[in-house]
Motif scaffolding. Structure first.
Motif, PDB file in Angstrom:
ATOM      1  N   CYS A 135      -3.741   9.480   4.998  1.00 60.80           N
ATOM      2  CA  CYS A 135      -3.477  10.456   3.820  1.00 60.80           C
ATOM      3  C   CYS A 135      -4.131   9.923   2.586  1.00 60.80           C
ATOM      4  N   GLY A 136      -4.076   8.579   2.061  1.00 59.26           N
ATOM      5  CA  GLY A 136      -4.439   8.270   0.949  1.00 59.26           C
ATOM      6  C   GLY A 136      -3.625   8.672  -0.197  1.00 59.26           C
ATOM      7  N   LEU A 137      -3.483   7.885  -1.034  1.00 57.03           N
ATOM      8  CA  LEU A 137      -2.495   8.632  -2.072  1.00 57.03           C
ATOM      9  C   LEU A 137      -3.498   8.089  -3.621  1.00 57.03           C
ATOM     10  N   THR A 138      -4.325   7.206  -3.621  1.00 57.52           N
ATOM     11  CA  THR A 138      -4.903   6.912  -4.792  1.00 57.52           C
ATOM     12  C   THR A 138      -5.924   7.921  -5.451  1.00 57.52           C
ATOM     13  N   THR A 162      -7.990  -0.668  -4.139  1.00 60.87           N
ATOM     14  CA  THR A 162      -7.807  -0.507  -2.528  1.00 60.87           C
ATOM     15  C   THR A 162      -7.804  -1.962  -1.899  1.00 60.87           C
ATOM     16  N   ARG A 163      -6.995  -1.883  -0.657  1.00 60.01           N
ATOM     17  CA  ARG A 163      -7.231  -2.849   0.127  1.00 60.01           C
ATOM     18  C   ARG A 163      -8.669  -2.999   0.634  1.00 60.01           C
ATOM     19  N   LEU A 164      -9.125  -4.355   0.585  1.00 59.82           N
ATOM     20  CA  LEU A 164     -10.588  -4.639   0.957  1.00 59.82           C
ATOM     21  C   LEU A 164     -10.727  -4.816   2.492  1.00 59.82           C
ATOM     22  N   GLU A 178     -12.464  -2.930   6.193  1.00 59.90           N
ATOM     23  CA  GLU A 178     -13.247  -2.098   7.056  1.00 59.90           C
ATOM     24  C   GLU A 178     -12.830  -0.622   6.921  1.00 59.90           C
ATOM     25  N   GLN A 179     -11.674  -0.308   6.959  1.00 58.80           N
ATOM     26  CA  GLN A 179     -11.149   1.126   6.997  1.00 58.80           C
ATOM     27  C   GLN A 179     -11.766   1.707   5.584  1.00 58.80           C
ATOM     28  N   LYS A 180     -11.603   0.941   4.594  1.00 56.52           N
ATOM     29  CA  LYS A 180     -11.866   1.605   3.275  1.00 56.52           C
ATOM     30  C   LYS A 180     -13.438   1.735   2.937  1.00 56.52           C
ATOM     31  N   PHE A 201      -3.508  -8.032  -6.343  1.00 53.49           N
ATOM     32  CA  PHE A 201      -2.738  -6.909  -6.275  1.00 53.49           C
ATOM     33  C   PHE A 201      -1.967  -6.921  -7.577  1.00 53.49           C
ATOM     34  N   ASP A 202      -2.404  -5.705  -8.452  1.00 48.20           N
ATOM     35  CA  ASP A 202      -1.809  -5.766 -10.002  1.00 48.20           C
ATOM     36  C   ASP A 202      -1.586  -4.313 -10.141  1.00 48.20           C
ATOM     37  N   GLU A 203      -0.165  -3.875  -9.857  1.00 48.27           N
ATOM     38  CA  GLU A 203       0.256  -2.438 -10.069  1.00 48.27           C
ATOM     39  C   GLU A 203      -0.334  -2.139 -11.402  1.00 48.27           C
ATOM     40  N   GLY A 255       0.892  -1.155   0.253  1.00 51.33           N
ATOM     41  CA  GLY A 255       0.012   0.003   0.089  1.00 51.33           C
ATOM     42  C   GLY A 255       0.844   1.157   0.054  1.00 51.33           C
ATOM     43  N   GLY A 256       0.202   2.393   0.662  1.00 43.21           N
ATOM     44  CA  GLY A 256       1.071   3.663   0.302  1.00 43.21           C
ATOM     45  C   GLY A 256       2.281   3.818   1.160  1.00 43.21           C
ATOM     46  N   LEU A 257       2.493   2.821   2.039  1.00 41.36           N
ATOM     47  CA  LEU A 257       3.789   3.094   2.688  1.00 41.36           C
ATOM     48  C   LEU A 257       4.976   2.566   1.902  1.00 41.36           C
ATOM     49  N   ALA A 258       4.512   1.828   0.972  1.00 41.69           N
ATOM     50  CA  ALA A 258       5.825   1.565  -0.104  1.00 41.69           C
ATOM     51  C   ALA A 258       5.709   2.607  -0.948  1.00 41.69           C
ATOM     52  N   ASP A 259       5.004   3.308  -1.431  1.00 35.46           N
ATOM     53  CA  ASP A 259       4.906   4.464  -2.321  1.00 35.46           C
ATOM     54  C   ASP A 259       5.547   5.567  -1.545  1.00 35.46           C
ATOM     55  N   VAL A 260       5.311   5.942  -0.269  1.00 31.13           N
ATOM     56  CA  VAL A 260       6.066   7.147   0.312  1.00 31.13           C
ATOM     57  C   VAL A 260       7.506   6.531   0.603  1.00 31.13           C
ATOM     58  N   LEU A 308     -10.513  -3.216  -7.953  1.00 35.81           N
ATOM     59  CA  LEU A 308      -9.400  -3.858  -7.916  1.00 35.81           C
ATOM     60  C   LEU A 308      -8.847  -3.831  -6.554  1.00 35.81           C
ATOM     61  N   GLY A 309      -8.934  -5.062  -5.980  1.00 35.12           N
ATOM     62  CA  GLY A 309      -8.354  -5.078  -4.393  1.00 35.12           C
ATOM     63  C   GLY A 309      -8.401  -6.785  -3.961  1.00 35.12           C
ATOM     64  N   THR A 310      -7.753  -6.520  -2.834  1.00 34.93           N
ATOM     65  CA  THR A 310      -7.705  -7.899  -1.967  1.00 34.93           C
ATOM     66  C   THR A 310      -7.845  -7.604  -0.644  1.00 34.93           C
TER      67      THR A 310
HETATM   68  P1  ADP Z   1      -3.240   2.349   1.920  1.00 30.88           P
HETATM   69  O1  ADP Z   1      -1.965   2.680   2.258  1.00 30.88           O
HETATM   70  O2  ADP Z   1      -4.110   2.708   3.053  1.00 30.88           O
HETATM   71  O3  ADP Z   1      -3.386   0.824   1.382  1.00 30.88           O
HETATM   72  P2  ADP Z   1      -3.117   4.451  -0.027  1.00 30.88           P
HETATM   73  O4  ADP Z   1      -4.058   5.059  -1.055  1.00 30.88           O
HETATM   74  O5  ADP Z   1      -2.293   5.257   0.768  1.00 30.88           O
HETATM   75  O6  ADP Z   1      -3.967   3.446   0.768  1.00 30.88           O
HETATM   76  O7  ADP Z   1      -2.254   3.641  -1.103  1.00 30.88           O
HETATM   77  C1  ADP Z   1      -2.420   2.384  -1.856  1.00 30.88           C
HETATM   78  C2  ADP Z   1      -1.659   2.144  -2.778  1.00 30.88           C
HETATM   79  O8  ADP Z   1      -1.654   0.833  -3.269  1.00 30.88           O
HETATM   80  C3  ADP Z   1      -1.725   2.870  -4.086  1.00 30.88           C
HETATM   81  O9  ADP Z   1      -0.599   3.151  -4.699  1.00 30.88           O
HETATM   82  C4  ADP Z   1      -2.751   1.875  -4.783  1.00 30.88           C
HETATM   83  O10 ADP Z   1      -2.595   2.219  -6.173  1.00 30.88           O
HETATM   84  C5  ADP Z   1      -2.185   0.724  -4.543  1.00 30.88           C
HETATM   85  N1  ADP Z   1      -3.018  -0.482  -4.447  1.00 30.88           N
HETATM   86  C6  ADP Z   1      -4.010  -0.733  -3.477  1.00 30.88           C
HETATM   87  N2  ADP Z   1      -4.715  -2.175  -3.802  1.00 30.88           N
HETATM   88  C7  ADP Z   1      -4.014  -2.405  -4.848  1.00 30.88           C
HETATM   89  C8  ADP Z   1      -4.278  -3.427  -5.818  1.00 30.88           C
HETATM   90  N3  ADP Z   1      -5.137  -4.546  -5.640  1.00 30.88           N
HETATM   91  N4  ADP Z   1      -3.455  -3.639  -6.835  1.00 30.88           N
HETATM   92  C9  ADP Z   1      -2.847  -2.863  -7.223  1.00 30.88           C
HETATM   93  N5  ADP Z   1      -2.484  -1.606  -6.453  1.00 30.88           N
HETATM   94  C10 ADP Z   1      -2.985  -1.253  -5.564  1.00 30.88           C
END
Ligand code: ADP
Length: 480
Positions: free
Chosen positions: A383-386, A303-305, A307-309, A359-361, A21-26, A331-333
């Protein structure tokens, strides 16, 4: 910039090496932005067996990471992030040679306390062994929470200060008291002013109590976590430490998330070539075999599936969404109950509703590019990045007015033409449906909708601005 600093950023996941999720992006994007400001920043994470897709070479730099209490020695690998930021990966097969980062099939790995106790100690050992004495160790989330404590027991780090970033207070790393032995920490720390949290050992609490400064990923969330509603029991500690708690909104890495250059989408586009976005939309219609009218809006969630979401709000809005002329892509797991719900719904309405439970980038990029609206009804959202990525792709966010969503999305006004999305004030079905209806009626006014899309696409959320704020916060931390 006042002084060039030596910074070690520690994270359990770093894009492109491993991501949930977002931690990796940051963790993947902030360090290069800090490097561009002149800092000597390095990153360290565990080396899992899953990051094969990173496509990066990793060199074994021949360092033994021998930690008391752990039978297996670790090794250290090195690679690079963008802008040649060095990243170190701690290999220790027993703990990290796993398919996933934190757990499988909805359950955490039972030895997470060992995995991350080892990680926290190995990080310090690695820094010493490579002779990198940081001014600042920037810890992220509970997996790194014990570092500020271990640091205090080692005079080599006497001048090193710590900043602890909270990316999600809902995940705390709380373990039975008996696991104190595993951490190697002294029994005398197990009390209310130490690392005890309601009878458990808490990694998150350790981070909150013992780091020099605290940060979280949006100004709004830094306030919300001081309340019983969103403090997850830690609100008292956060109130006490509020003088040392800062909120910095995450940025966007536009080298990855830019529709004008994105190699993962079928057609590139920008605010001056919006017609190309239609090709991305057609790509989704084809891929998911949707049967839509020309003007049927495509809504999406990536999104992650959990409750938070706010997945329950989508479930409550199912009837309305079935009735309206809309399509929904998920798109989620995550949690089984939500996966089952979406699987069933998309089977019943395969012409309109499509679900990819993985999970599929690359699919994430395609969905964001081809959709018209992004739904983020999160109960809480640090924060939320999406939603910030969606803005750049002309995909209009409809969000609950909370946390980072509050800070990054402004309600669109038909009158003034200002704003970049739609927000509802409370996570309940009626507010959510109202907001959706507002968005759908706006979507029918083509010119107005294009204005709204362009407002979002014009917004600059790049990391440069956030990195400058972190830079100032590091300086402040050094003075603390
Ligand atoms: P969180 O960190 O709470 O999961 P964020 O919105 O901050 O939420 O970041 C989610 C990141 O993970 C975004 O880069 C989003 O595109 C990605 N992501 C979440 N679920 C999937 C998925 N099933 N497949 C691909 N990317 C995903």
């Amino acid at each position: 910039m006042s002084r060039k600093l030596k910074i070690l950023l520690v994270s359990a996941e770093v894009h492109p090496f491993a991501k949930t999720g977002g931690l990796a992006d940051v963790s993947g994007a902030l360090p290069p932005a800090l490097k561009r400001l002149g800092h000597d920043i390095r990153v360290i994470m565990p080396k899992y067996s899953c990051p094969a897709k990173a496509g990066k070479e990793m060199r074994n730099i021949k360092v033994d990471l021998d930690i008391p209490g752990f039978s297996q020695k670790g090794a250290l690998f090195q690679s690079e992030l963008d802008d040649n930021v060095p990243i170190y990966l701690i290999e220790q097969a027993e703990h990290y040679n796993r398919k996933h980062i934190y757990g499988e099939s909805g359950a955490d790995y039972p030895d997470n306390v060992e995995r991350f106790s080892y990680f926290c100690q190995a990080v310090l050992k690695a820094a010493k062994t490579i002779n990198f004495k940081p001014d600042i160790i920037h810890c992220n989330d509970w997996h790194t929470g014990l570092i500020p404590l271990y640091l205090k027991t080692d005079s080599w780090f006497a001048q090193t200060k710590t900043l602890f970033s909270i990316h999600n207070l809902g995940y705390q790393g709380n373990f039975p008291r008996s696991s104190l032995v595993t951490t190697g920490l002294d029994e005398s720390l197990f009390h209310e002013e130490g690392i005890e949290f309601y009878g458990q050992v808490s990694f998150m609490k350790a981070g909150l109590m013992f780091s020099d400064t605290l940060a979280t990923v949006s100004p709004a969330y830094s306030q919300e976590i001081q309340t019983p509603e969103l403090g997850f029991g830690m609100e008292g500690i956060l109130q006490k430490r509020s003088d040392h708690l800062y909120g910095i909104l995450n940025g966007v890495d536009y080298s990855i998330w830019n529709p004008e250059t994105d190699p993962l989408i079928p057609a590139n586009f920008g605010s001056k070539s919006l017609s190309q976005k239609m090709r991305c939309r057609d790509d989704l219609i084809r891929m998911f075999s949707l049967r839509l009218n020309k003007k049927t809006p495509i809504l999406c969630m990536i999104t992650r599936l959990s409750e938070q979401k706010g997945i329950d709000l989508i479930m409550e809005a199912q009837d309305a969404l079935n009735k309206w002329d809309v399509s929904l892509l998920i798109l989620g797991t995550g949690e089984a109950q939500y996966e089952t719900f979406f699987r069933k719904w998309s089977k019943e309405r395969s012409d309109r509703i499509a679900t990819a439970l993985k999970f599929d980038e690359s699919l994430g990029h395609r969905i964001l590019a081809g959709s018209d609206m992004l739904l983020m009804p999160s109960r809480y959202e640090p924060c939320g990045l999406t939603q910030m990525y969606a803005l750049k792709y002309g995909t209009v966010p409809i969000v609950h007015n909370i946390g980072g969503l509050k800070n990054s999305i402004q309600e669109f006004s038909n009158k003034t033409g200002k704003g970049n999305g739609f927000k509802f004030k409370s996570p309940n079905k009626n507010y959510f449906i109202n907001s959706l209806q507002k968005a759908l009626s706006c979507f029918n006014q083509t010119k107005t909708w294009e204005k709204l899309m362009r407002n979002g696409m014009a917004k600059d959320n790049s990391w440069e601005y956030s990195a400058k704020q972190y830079s100032r916060l590091y300086q402040k931390t050094l003075r603390s």
